[in-house]
Design a protein around this motif. Structure first.
Motif, short mmCIF file in Angstrom:
data_model
loop_
_atom_site.label_atom_id
_atom_site.label_comp_id
_atom_site.label_asym_id
_atom_site.label_seq_id
_atom_site.Cartn_x
_atom_site.Cartn_y
_atom_site.Cartn_z
N UNK A 1 0.78 -1.24 0.00
CA UNK A 1 0.00 0.00 0.00
C UNK A 1 0.82 1.28 0.00
N UNK A 2 2.14 1.18 -0.14
CA UNK A 2 2.94 2.40 -0.20
C UNK A 2 2.74 3.08 -1.55
N UNK A 3 3.01 4.38 -1.60
CA UNK A 3 3.08 5.07 -2.88
C UNK A 3 4.46 4.79 -3.46
N UNK A 4 4.53 4.04 -4.53
CA UNK A 4 5.84 3.62 -5.05
C UNK A 4 6.19 4.42 -6.30
N UNK B 1 -2.23 0.51 -8.78
CA UNK B 1 -2.53 1.93 -9.02
C UNK B 1 -1.63 2.87 -8.22
N UNK B 2 -1.02 2.36 -7.15
CA UNK B 2 -0.17 3.20 -6.31
C UNK B 2 1.31 3.15 -6.73
N UNK B 3 1.57 2.69 -7.96
CA UNK B 3 2.95 2.63 -8.45
C UNK B 3 3.12 3.46 -9.71
N UNK B 4 4.19 4.24 -9.74
CA UNK B 4 4.48 4.99 -10.96
C UNK B 4 5.89 4.62 -11.44
N UNK B 5 5.97 4.25 -12.70
CA UNK B 5 7.28 3.91 -13.26
C UNK B 5 7.82 5.11 -14.03
#
Ligand code: FAD
Length: 381
Positions: A34-37, A129-133
């Motif tokens: 659940x972290x913002x990655x 959804x909480x991951x941005x590459x």
């Protein structure tokens, strides 16, 4: 966005630096919690790239690595795209082939395509959804005091250094007191050659890791899904450099790997030997793996190992699972998790590095000896 059950009450930002094998997998682990990655990778997105460069074309996936993939629901998919290797197949000089099983009946390791594995892991990370590459983003520097990273300036609660053997994250560690670091380049280099299919079929038995042990050097071959084998020649740099013409390549193969010549092909050998220079191999050991509650190293950034034990990536994958277990144990309190991760993980990763160095000799020399074959025979009874 919803938080995962048991996740942090206030969502923290975790920056994973490096989108190679360990970084991409690690992004899944943190996202699942659940972290913002935010993942930052210096290369372009390899899923769109025409040519993907990596440290080897294929690699061996074993139990350690599979356990970590299982944790993020990726094991089945990756295993279905791999080729089981039940045994080593030893090629002696006279062309005789003798199998030495890896374990008990039914046990095997898998040959997997590095680029494909990396692509699958990036795609898996992206489904959260909480991951941005972020691609084309090379980390220049970062501050251990503030957690500020210089791409442009990016800040995170936790920085996870998965940026490989020459880690930019690790550079900050080197400036600090009581950080132990050593790196060793072995005298051998490696070169990859391709063995094409014959009449649409594998040129050798596919479910083996083929080895041509020749004492001071060796060649290995792992199967690929397109029915080629990737052959890797490991040899001291000075031996590589002695061979300067196509005819000398053939002469060398004739002397040491005669059965491989018709399978790779004379023209291909003469051409491909000179395509790229032999690549270096480094072993890196360091400790601790963390700075305060701000930053942690995983994968090759923490422990690059020589490839002879086939455990570099697998150990890196295991780092993710061990870290995740400690996160559970200490309720995601980074100030307790990070030192515990160092305490638990450093001895194991150092042991893997030592075993890999040991196997550097085992594979090219002992595997050749009658004693070794006898012992393996006894082990497998
Ligand atoms: P890497 O794969 O090196 O990925 C690091 C990533 O970080 C790269 O994508 C890079 O572009 C990015 N990066 C670097 N610097 C920055 C920066 N400043 N900013 C942002 N991004 C950055 N292991 C096995 O388990 N089994 C095997 O059979 C096996 N065979 C091998 C064969 C060979 C010839 C070699 C050389 C290695 C082999 N290994 C094997 C080891 C394996 O390749 C590594 O352990 C594995 O790639 C480590 O993954 P990683 O993600 O930590 O590092």
């Amino acid at each position: 966005m919803e938080e995962s059950p048991g996740g942090p009450s206030q969502k923290k930002v975790v920056a994973v630096v490096g989108g190679g094998l360990v970084g991409a997998l690690n992004a899944c682990f943190f996202a699942k919690r659940g972290f913002d990655v935010e993942l930052f990778e210096t290369r372009e997105d390899i899923r769109q790239a025409k040519i993907v460069r990596g440290r080897s074309i294929n690699l061996a996936l074993s139990h350690r690595g599979r356990q970590a993939l299982k944790h993020v629901g990726m094991e089945e998919k990756i295993v279905s795209q791999g080729i089981p290797m039940h045994a080593r197949m030893i090629h002696s000089l006279n062309g005789k082939q003798s199998p030495i099983p890896y374990g008990k009946k039914g046990q095997y390791i898998l040959s997997v395509d590095r680029a494909n594995l990396n692509k699958e892991l990036l795609t898996a990370a992206e489904t959260y959804p909480n991951t941005k590459l972020n691609f084309d983003r090379k980390l220049q520097d970062w501050s251990a005091e503030t957690g500020l990273m210089t791409f442009e300036q990016v800040e995170a609660d936790l920085i996870v250094g998965c940026d490989g053997a020459f880690s930019a994250i690790r550079k900050q560690f080197l400036r600090r007191s009581r950080f132990n670091y050593s790196q060793t380049y072995i005298p051998h280099g490696y070169m990859e050659l391709t063995m094409p299919p014959i009449n649409g079929e594998f040129a050798m038995k596919p479910n083996y890791l083929h080895i041509w042990p020749r004492n001071t050097f060796m060649m290995i071959a792992l199967p690929n899904l397109d029915k080629t084998f990737t052959c890797t020649l490991f040899m001291p740099f000075e031996e590589f450099e002695k061979i300067t013409t196509g005819d000398e390549v053939i002469e060398f193969f004739q002397k040491y790997f005669p059965d491989a010549i018709p399978l790779i092909g004379v023209d291909a050998l003469k051409r491909d030997y000179f395509r790229l220079p032999a690549q270096a191999m480094v072993s890196v050991k360091c400790s601790p793996y963390h700075i305060g509650s701000k930053c942690v190293l995983m994968g090759d950034a923490a422990h690059a190992v020589v490839p002879f034990y086939g455990q570099g990536m697998n150990a890196g994958f295991e780092d993710c699972i061990v870290f995740d277990e400690i996160m559970e144990q200490f309720n995601e309190d980074f100030s307790a998790v990070l030192p515990e991760y160092t305490r638990v993980r450093v001895p194991d990763d150092h042991a893997i590095a030592d075993l890999a160095m040991y196997n550097y000799i085992e594979m090219r020399a002992h595997v050749n000896s009658k004693w070794f074959l006898f012992r393996k025979h006894i082990d497998n009874l």
